[in-house]
Design an enzyme around this catalytic site. Structure first.
Site, PDB file in Angstrom:
ATOM      1  N   HIS A 103      53.146  92.779  38.318  1.00  0.00           N
ATOM      2  CA  HIS A 103      51.727  92.984  38.623  1.00  0.00           C
ATOM      3  C   HIS A 103      51.024  91.660  38.930  1.00  0.00           C
ATOM      4  O   HIS A 103      50.298  91.550  39.923  1.00  0.00           O
ATOM      5  CB  HIS A 103      51.039  93.690  37.460  1.00  0.00           C
ATOM      6  CG  HIS A 103      51.398  95.136  37.345  1.00  0.00           C
ATOM      7  ND1 HIS A 103      50.864  95.968  36.391  1.00  0.00           N
ATOM      8  CD2 HIS A 103      52.250  95.897  38.070  1.00  0.00           C
ATOM      9  CE1 HIS A 103      51.362  97.187  36.532  1.00  0.00           C
ATOM     10  NE2 HIS A 103      52.205  97.167  37.540  1.00  0.00           N
ATOM     11  N   HIS A 161      50.914  92.969  29.509  1.00  0.00           N
ATOM     12  CA  HIS A 161      52.108  92.124  29.531  1.00  0.00           C
ATOM     13  C   HIS A 161      51.984  90.928  28.578  1.00  0.00           C
ATOM     14  O   HIS A 161      50.904  90.596  28.097  1.00  0.00           O
ATOM     15  CB  HIS A 161      52.412  91.635  30.949  1.00  0.00           C
ATOM     16  CG  HIS A 161      52.436  92.724  31.972  1.00  0.00           C
ATOM     17  ND1 HIS A 161      53.330  93.767  31.922  1.00  0.00           N
ATOM     18  CD2 HIS A 161      51.653  92.941  33.066  1.00  0.00           C
ATOM     19  CE1 HIS A 161      53.115  94.578  32.950  1.00  0.00           C
ATOM     20  NE2 HIS A 161      52.101  94.105  33.654  1.00  0.00           N
TER      21      HIS A 161
END
Length: 209
Positions: A103, A161
């Site tokens: 991402h 994350h």
């Protein structure tokens, strides 16, 4: 909100290609009226798609090489000696390895790419080339999309994350932008940098005795 974030980010390259491709198409064709030159500039998006696909495969390979198979249990995780991700997932377990944040890679790469391409518009207007409502609308949509990607990148950095995974993803995205826009596109055998060959060069004045 997490689901919407994931959906937007996963389709980021598709939206980038759609909006940015329309902008590059209009700018190059209106400036040159040449199909071959337009196709050459649009090929930068093909290169970008290849970079995105290649990076995604590389990230999965890293996760496969560094991962292990675990079975979730109420008291924790049980390690299994299964050799690869496929057999691990087929057994209903979880494969855990070092995961580079795709991402942050994608959003960083898209933001840098769009900033490079959109910067041509100022020079385009300075040369007095036609800039009707369709071109200005497409440019505005690209600016709004760039703002959205920056916002989603900020959300990813804050909420999603692990820290090192995000740093590595952003670093790889920046490096991919540097290799293409900062280095390769300045070579004669490349698709060319944004704006290359679109605007007439000023003639140097010569003094005669």
């Amino acid at each position: 909100p997490f689901f919407a974030h994931r959906k937007f980010v996963n389709s980021a390259w598709g939206w980038t290609c759609t909006f940015l491709g329309g902008f590059v198409l209009l700018v190059v064709f209106l400036a040159t009226r040449r199909v071959a030159v337009t196709a050459r500039h649009l090929s930068r998006l093909v290169v970008g798609a290849a970079v995105w696909r290649g990076a995604g495969r590389a990230f999965l390979l890293i996760e496969d090489l560094t991962g292990s198979c675990f079975e979730p249990l109420p008291q924790g995780l049980l390690l299994h000696e299964l050799p690869d991700r496929r057999s691990c997932l087929a057994a209903g377990h979880q494969w855990r390895g070092y995961t580079v944040s795709s991402h942050t890679f994608l959003l960083t790469f898209c933001c840098l790419l769009m900033a490079e391409e959109a910067a041509v518009f100022a020079k385009y207007l300075a040369h007095g080339l036609p800039a009707g409502a369709p071109l200005r609308l497409v440019f505005l949509l690209n600016v709004l999309l760039l703002g959205l990607w920056n916002f989603l990148l900020l959300c990813t950095v804050i909420y999603f994350h692990q820290y090192t995974h995000k740093v590595v993803g952003a670093a790889v995205g920046t490096f991919a932008w540097y290799l293409t826009y900062g280095s390769w596109y300045h070579q004669p055998w490349s698709p060319g940098s944004p704006g290359h060959g679109l605007f007439p060069r000023p003639h140097s004045s010569r003094k005669h005795n």
